[in-house]
Write an enzyme that holds these catalytic residues in place. Structure first.
Site, short mmCIF file in Angstrom:
data_model
loop_
_atom_site.label_atom_id
_atom_site.label_comp_id
_atom_site.label_asym_id
_atom_site.label_seq_id
_atom_site.Cartn_x
_atom_site.Cartn_y
_atom_site.Cartn_z
N ASP A 1 1.16 -0.01 11.63
CA ASP A 1 1.04 -1.36 12.21
C ASP A 1 2.30 -2.20 12.05
O ASP A 1 2.24 -3.42 12.09
CB ASP A 1 -0.16 -2.09 11.57
CG ASP A 1 0.02 -2.28 10.07
OD1 ASP A 1 0.93 -1.67 9.48
OD2 ASP A 1 -0.77 -3.04 9.47
N THR B 1 3.71 2.96 5.69
CA THR B 1 2.29 2.62 5.62
C THR B 1 1.52 3.59 6.49
O THR B 1 2.03 4.01 7.54
CB THR B 1 2.01 1.18 6.12
OG1 THR B 1 0.60 1.03 6.33
CG2 THR B 1 2.69 0.85 7.42
N GLY C 1 0.84 -1.21 0.00
CA GLY C 1 0.00 0.00 0.00
C GLY C 1 0.86 1.24 0.00
O GLY C 1 1.85 1.30 0.71
N ASP D 1 4.41 -4.66 6.24
CA ASP D 1 4.99 -5.92 6.73
C ASP D 1 5.09 -6.99 5.64
O ASP D 1 6.01 -7.80 5.65
CB ASP D 1 4.27 -6.44 7.98
CG ASP D 1 2.80 -6.69 7.75
OD1 ASP D 1 2.27 -6.23 6.73
OD2 ASP D 1 2.18 -7.37 8.59
N ASP E 1 -0.98 2.81 8.18
CA ASP E 1 -1.66 2.07 9.25
C ASP E 1 -0.91 2.07 10.59
O ASP E 1 -1.49 1.72 11.61
CB ASP E 1 -1.90 0.62 8.82
CG ASP E 1 -2.69 0.54 7.53
OD1 ASP E 1 -3.59 1.38 7.34
OD2 ASP E 1 -2.42 -0.36 6.71
N ARG F 1 1.27 -5.03 -5.91
CA ARG F 1 1.25 -6.27 -5.13
C ARG F 1 1.65 -7.37 -6.11
O ARG F 1 1.22 -7.37 -7.26
CB ARG F 1 -0.13 -6.48 -4.52
CG ARG F 1 -0.43 -5.40 -3.46
CD ARG F 1 -1.39 -5.85 -2.40
NE ARG F 1 -1.17 -5.13 -1.15
CZ ARG F 1 -1.76 -3.97 -0.81
NH1 ARG F 1 -2.61 -3.40 -1.64
NH2 ARG F 1 -1.51 -3.39 0.34
N ARG G 1 -6.37 -1.23 8.54
CA ARG G 1 -6.34 -2.71 8.48
C ARG G 1 -6.70 -3.29 9.85
O ARG G 1 -7.73 -2.93 10.39
CB ARG G 1 -4.99 -3.21 7.97
CG ARG G 1 -4.77 -2.83 6.52
CD ARG G 1 -3.83 -3.76 5.83
NE ARG G 1 -2.50 -3.73 6.45
CZ ARG G 1 -1.47 -4.41 6.01
NH1 ARG G 1 -1.58 -5.14 4.93
NH2 ARG G 1 -0.30 -4.34 6.60
P1 ADP Z 1 2.40 -4.24 2.63
O1 ADP Z 1 3.86 -4.27 2.35
O2 ADP Z 1 1.82 -2.86 2.58
O3 ADP Z 1 2.08 -5.01 3.90
P2 ADP Z 1 1.46 -6.53 1.05
O4 ADP Z 1 1.17 -7.36 2.26
O5 ADP Z 1 0.52 -6.55 -0.09
O6 ADP Z 1 1.65 -4.99 1.43
O7 ADP Z 1 2.90 -6.97 0.53
C1 ADP Z 1 3.48 -6.33 -0.58
C2 ADP Z 1 4.21 -7.34 -1.45
O8 ADP Z 1 5.26 -7.95 -0.69
C3 ADP Z 1 3.37 -8.51 -1.92
O9 ADP Z 1 2.60 -8.20 -3.05
C4 ADP Z 1 4.43 -9.54 -2.24
O10 ADP Z 1 5.02 -9.28 -3.48
C5 ADP Z 1 5.47 -9.29 -1.15
N1 ADP Z 1 5.27 -10.24 -0.06
C6 ADP Z 1 4.26 -10.28 0.84
N2 ADP Z 1 4.37 -11.33 1.67
C7 ADP Z 1 5.48 -12.00 1.28
C8 ADP Z 1 6.16 -13.19 1.74
N3 ADP Z 1 5.69 -13.90 2.77
N4 ADP Z 1 7.28 -13.55 1.10
C9 ADP Z 1 7.78 -12.84 0.07
N5 ADP Z 1 7.18 -11.73 -0.42
C10 ADP Z 1 6.06 -11.29 0.19
#
Ligand code: ADP
Length: 319
Positions: free
Chosen positions: A129, A125, A11, A103, A127, A72, A171
């Site tokens: 969080d 972010t 995000g 995260d 959030d 994403r 979230r």
């Molecule tokens: P944020 O970083 O805001 O929490 P997301 O949870 O959508 O957003 O994560 C962003 C991107 O990070 C995902 O689209 C994916 O490419 C990568 N990602 C998320 N989780 C994992 C994971 N467990 N292992 C490797 N890459 C990950």
């Protein structure tokens, strides 16, 4: 380290641009070349990588969003995707990577670090969080957007003597709801970290009305339920004329506040220092106004906690 990369992922958040600027300028200051990876991990896999110069990050310090775009990317969650990413980085001669995001993005950075490619996570972010930091880049700007909205809604709520339910983002965390609710003088704040009692809320609203309150503002964190769902429950329990406002994505935009720009500049620059010092697999943060860094795994294993003293204070002040 002679070449590093930077990407924004997950995000978007206001303040990502000043963080990118800090990474680029700090690296160039230390004679390290910087490559921008466009479109998060997706752009990393496809090789959407361009060299950034001092001027590439000119005139972005005050802009919301991220000049590197975000995405994403499901493919990056598996090892093949991560290996493709590492191949792209090596093909460009890049030796370390700054990942600005939430995260999920940290997990991606951790996976690369575990496979021998040094990464540093920067918490971006709205959030708030992410463990391992007391504040994330974008939180302060989002708060100010929410407060601006609450103040405006308060004007119309007072004129019509109405109860307003305002749904905010966050979230699974209640930080935006709590801080904005406290700063905006909300009568009631609902956060996912605490259960709520509808009878108590109804009683509080009634007693406020009896004392002559002209309006009531209830902030609902999206992690609790939708604003419409809560308004339905409230109307069932009381006969208040209730309106709902879902603030939505305006909370993710806007020019970053001074606090976010300063935080982003400090964290972005620190991330570069760590890479130059040869320290990968770290996440930077701020605690008691001092820069800190943790092993990404340790940061992710920490539990994000909300300051419940603030929650109790908000209740005392909104009697
Ligand atoms: P944020 O970083 O805001 O929490 P997301 O949870 O959508 O957003 O994560 C962003 C991107 O990070 C995902 O689209 C994916 O490419 C990568 N990602 C998320 N989780 C994992 C994971 N467990 N292992 C490797 N890459 C990950």
């Amino acid at each position: 380290m002679k070449k590093i990369g930077v990407l924004t992922s997950g995000g978007d958040a206001p303040g990502m641009n000043p963080a990118i600027r800090a990474v680029v300028r700090k690296a160039i200051f230390h004679n390290v070349d910087v490559y921008g990876i466009y479109g998060g991990y997706s752009g990393l896999i496809s090789g959407n990588i361009k060299k950034l110069e001092l001027g590439s990050v000119g005139d972005i310090i005050h802009r919301g969003g991220t000049m590197l775009h975000s995405a994403r990317c499901i493919e990056f969650k598996n090892k093949e995707g991560q290996q493709k990413g590492i191949e792209q980085l090596r093909a460009h001669g890049i030796e370390g990577l700054v990942v600005i995001g939430g995260d999920g993005s940290y997990r991606g950075a951790m996976a690369l670090s575990e496979q021998g490619f040094p990464c540093v996570g920067v918490p971006g972010t709205i959030d708030n969080d992410i463990p391992g930091t007391e504040q994330t880049i974008g939180f302060d700007t989002a708060l100010n957007t929410v407060i601006d909205a609450i103040d405006k809604i308060r004007d119309t709520a007072t004129s019509h003597e109405r109860t307003f339910v305002i749904e905010v983002m966050g979230r699974n965390a209640g930080d935006i709801a709590l801080w904005a609710g406290l700063a905006g003088g909300a009568e009631t704040i609902l956060i996912p970290e605490e259960n709520y009692d509808m009878n108590e809320i109804a009683e509080r609203l009634r007693s406020g009305q009896e004392r002559g309150k002209k309006h009531s503002i209830i902030i609902v964190a999206e992690g609790v339920c939708s604003g419409y769902e809560f308004a339905r429950q409230l109307e069932e329990a009381t006969n208040f004329d209730t309106r709902v406002s879902v603030l939505g994505h305006i909370q993710r935009g806007g020019s970053p506040t001074a606090a976010d720009r300063v935080l982003a500049s400090r964290l972005g620059a620190r991330a570069v220092e760590l890479l130059i010092e040869g320290k990968g697999g770290r996440a930077v943060g701020i605690e008691k106004n001092k820069l800190v860094d943790y092993d990404i795994i340790d940061a992710l294993n920490q539990k994000h906690t909300l300051d419940l003293d603030l929650f109790n204070l908000s209740k005392e002040l909104s009697i």
